[in-house]
Write a protein that holds these residues in place. Structure first.
Motif, PDB file in Angstrom:
ATOM      1  N   LYS A  49       0.818  -1.208   0.000  1.00 54.96           N
ATOM      2  CA  LYS A  49       0.000   0.000   0.000  1.00 54.96           C
ATOM      3  C   LYS A  49       0.854   1.261   0.000  1.00 54.96           C
ATOM      4  CE  LYS A  49      -3.763  -2.194   2.458  1.00 54.96           C
ATOM      5  NZ  LYS A  49      -4.395  -2.354   3.757  1.00 54.96           N
ATOM      6  N   ASN A  50       2.060   1.165   0.577  1.00 56.31           N
ATOM      7  CA  ASN A  50       2.924   2.338   0.649  1.00 56.31           C
ATOM      8  C   ASN A  50       4.381   1.891   0.800  1.00 56.31           C
ATOM      9  OD1 ASN A  50       3.311   1.680   3.422  1.00 56.31           O
ATOM     10  ND2 ASN A  50       1.398   2.735   3.915  1.00 56.31           N
ATOM     11  N   LEU A  51       5.295   2.851   0.825  1.00 62.07           N
ATOM     12  CA  LEU A  51       6.719   2.529   0.929  1.00 62.07           C
ATOM     13  C   LEU A  51       7.074   1.867   2.250  1.00 62.07           C
ATOM     14  CD1 LEU A  51       8.427   5.635  -0.690  1.00 62.07           C
ATOM     15  CD2 LEU A  51       8.382   3.302  -1.547  1.00 62.07           C
ATOM     16  N   THR A  52       6.383   2.224   3.306  1.00 56.72           N
ATOM     17  CA  THR A  52       6.659   1.623   4.608  1.00 56.72           C
ATOM     18  C   THR A  52       6.437   0.116   4.553  1.00 56.72           C
ATOM     19  OG1 THR A  52       5.975   3.667   5.693  1.00 56.72           O
ATOM     20  CG2 THR A  52       6.097   1.686   7.056  1.00 56.72           C
ATOM     21  N   GLU A  53       5.343  -0.314   3.947  1.00 56.87           N
ATOM     22  CA  GLU A  53       5.072  -1.750   3.824  1.00 56.87           C
ATOM     23  C   GLU A  53       6.140  -2.432   2.968  1.00 56.87           C
ATOM     24  OE1 GLU A  53       1.210  -2.776   2.461  1.00 56.87           O
ATOM     25  OE2 GLU A  53       0.200  -1.868   4.176  1.00 56.87           O
ATOM     26  N   MET A  54       6.572  -1.754   1.900  1.00 50.19           N
ATOM     27  CA  MET A  54       7.576  -2.342   1.029  1.00 50.19           C
ATOM     28  C   MET A  54       8.898  -2.535   1.774  1.00 50.19           C
ATOM     29  SD  MET A  54       9.154  -0.981  -2.552  1.00 50.19           S
ATOM     30  CE  MET A  54      10.240   0.185  -1.770  1.00 50.19           C
ATOM     31  N   PHE A  55       9.318  -1.506   2.529  1.00 45.40           N
ATOM     32  CA  PHE A  55      10.576  -1.619   3.263  1.00 45.40           C
ATOM     33  C   PHE A  55      10.479  -2.625   4.407  1.00 45.40           C
ATOM     34  CE2 PHE A  55      11.515   2.700   1.462  1.00 45.40           C
ATOM     35  CZ  PHE A  55      12.548   2.257   0.645  1.00 45.40           C
ATOM     36  N   GLU A  56       9.327  -2.740   5.018  1.00 44.28           N
ATOM     37  CA  GLU A  56       9.133  -3.740   6.066  1.00 44.28           C
ATOM     38  C   GLU A  56       9.320  -5.149   5.495  1.00 44.28           C
ATOM     39  OE1 GLU A  56       8.663  -3.795   9.380  1.00 44.28           O
ATOM     40  OE2 GLU A  56       8.958  -1.633   9.423  1.00 44.28           O
ATOM     41  N   ALA A  57       8.821  -5.383   4.289  1.00 43.23           N
ATOM     42  CA  ALA A  57       8.960  -6.701   3.670  1.00 43.23           C
ATOM     43  C   ALA A  57      10.413  -6.998   3.320  1.00 43.23           C
ATOM     44  CB  ALA A  57       8.090  -6.773   2.413  1.00 43.23           C
ATOM     45  N   ALA A  58      11.209  -5.956   3.053  1.00 43.54           N
ATOM     46  CA  ALA A  58      12.608  -6.144   2.667  1.00 43.54           C
ATOM     47  C   ALA A  58      13.548  -6.168   3.872  1.00 43.54           C
ATOM     48  CB  ALA A  58      13.028  -5.036   1.715  1.00 43.54           C
ATOM     49  N   ARG A  59      13.027  -5.900   5.045  1.00 44.42           N
ATOM     50  CA  ARG A  59      13.876  -5.846   6.245  1.00 44.42           C
ATOM     51  C   ARG A  59      14.606  -7.173   6.451  1.00 44.42           C
ATOM     52  NH1 ARG A  59      13.563  -2.405  10.616  1.00 44.42           N
ATOM     53  NH2 ARG A  59      11.533  -1.702   9.900  1.00 44.42           N
ATOM     54  N   GLY A  60      15.913  -7.103   6.610  1.00 36.51           N
ATOM     55  CA  GLY A  60      16.715  -8.279   6.895  1.00 36.51           C
ATOM     56  C   GLY A  60      17.210  -9.028   5.669  1.00 36.51           C
ATOM     57  N   LEU A  61      16.766  -8.661   4.487  1.00 35.36           N
ATOM     58  CA  LEU A  61      17.178  -9.401   3.295  1.00 35.36           C
ATOM     59  C   LEU A  61      18.662  -9.250   2.984  1.00 35.36           C
ATOM     60  CD1 LEU A  61      14.198  -8.794   0.842  1.00 35.36           C
ATOM     61  CD2 LEU A  61      14.744 -10.851   2.125  1.00 35.36           C
ATOM     62  N   GLY A  62      19.256  -8.120   3.346  1.00 35.19           N
ATOM     63  CA  GLY A  62      20.661  -7.900   3.033  1.00 35.19           C
ATOM     64  C   GLY A  62      21.572  -7.983   4.236  1.00 35.19           C
ATOM     65  N   ASP A  63      21.107  -8.607   5.305  1.00 39.40           N
ATOM     66  CA  ASP A  63      21.904  -8.666   6.533  1.00 39.40           C
ATOM     67  C   ASP A  63      23.199  -9.455   6.369  1.00 39.40           C
ATOM     68  OD1 ASP A  63      20.024  -7.147   7.786  1.00 39.40           O
ATOM     69  OD2 ASP A  63      19.141  -8.799   8.927  1.00 39.40           O
ATOM     70  N   ASP A  64      23.266 -10.365   5.412  1.00 39.55           N
ATOM     71  CA  ASP A  64      24.463 -11.187   5.260  1.00 39.55           C
ATOM     72  C   ASP A  64      25.456 -10.593   4.248  1.00 39.55           C
ATOM     73  OD1 ASP A  64      22.700 -11.579   3.178  1.00 39.55           O
ATOM     74  OD2 ASP A  64      23.257 -13.678   2.887  1.00 39.55           O
ATOM     75  N   LEU A  65      25.186  -9.396   3.721  1.00 39.46           N
ATOM     76  CA  LEU A  65      26.098  -8.776   2.756  1.00 39.46           C
ATOM     77  C   LEU A  65      27.299  -8.163   3.474  1.00 39.46           C
ATOM     78  CD1 LEU A  65      23.543  -7.018   0.404  1.00 39.46           C
ATOM     79  CD2 LEU A  65      24.759  -9.155   0.024  1.00 39.46           C
ATOM     80  N   ASP A  66      28.458  -8.222   2.846  1.00 42.90           N
ATOM     81  CA  ASP A  66      29.685  -7.673   3.424  1.00 42.90           C
ATOM     82  C   ASP A  66      30.078  -6.422   2.647  1.00 42.90           C
ATOM     83  OD1 ASP A  66      32.075  -7.205   4.696  1.00 42.90           O
ATOM     84  OD2 ASP A  66      33.152  -8.805   3.650  1.00 42.90           O
ATOM     85  N   PHE A  67      29.988  -5.260   3.283  1.00 40.09           N
ATOM     86  CA  PHE A  67      30.317  -4.000   2.639  1.00 40.09           C
ATOM     87  C   PHE A  67      31.656  -3.437   3.110  1.00 40.09           C
ATOM     88  CE2 PHE A  67      25.670  -4.069   2.268  1.00 40.09           C
ATOM     89  CZ  PHE A  67      25.556  -3.861   0.909  1.00 40.09           C
TER      90      PHE A  67
END
Length: 80
Positions: A49-67
């Protein structure tokens, strides 16, 4: 609707089709081209419905990336 053709190569292609005798005018050439081209894919409707919902769904997806930075010093450069 008025259509302006600005590319000479497009105008040349239309003229070639018209000279073939298979088309009565430029509109007929364009109509045939549109009818034979594949239909565009429908635009996907977002399930969010909005950007907040989109970012909530993506939370944690990149936690294993090494920057972290690459510790290499790069190549030797002679500045003299």
């Amino acid at each position: 609707m008025t259509i302006h053709i600005t590319k000479p190569e497009v105008e040349a292609l239309i003229n070639v089709r018209l000279r073939s005798g298979a088309f009565k005018d430029a509109e007929d050439v364009i109509l045939q081209a549109l009818q034979t081209s594949p239909a565009p894919e429908p635009v996907a409707v977002s399930r969010y419905k909005n950007l907040t919902e989109m970012f909530e769904a993506a939370r944690g997806l990149g936690d294993d990336l090494d920057f972290s930075r690459n510790p290499s010093s790069g190549r030797q450069v002679n500045l003299s």
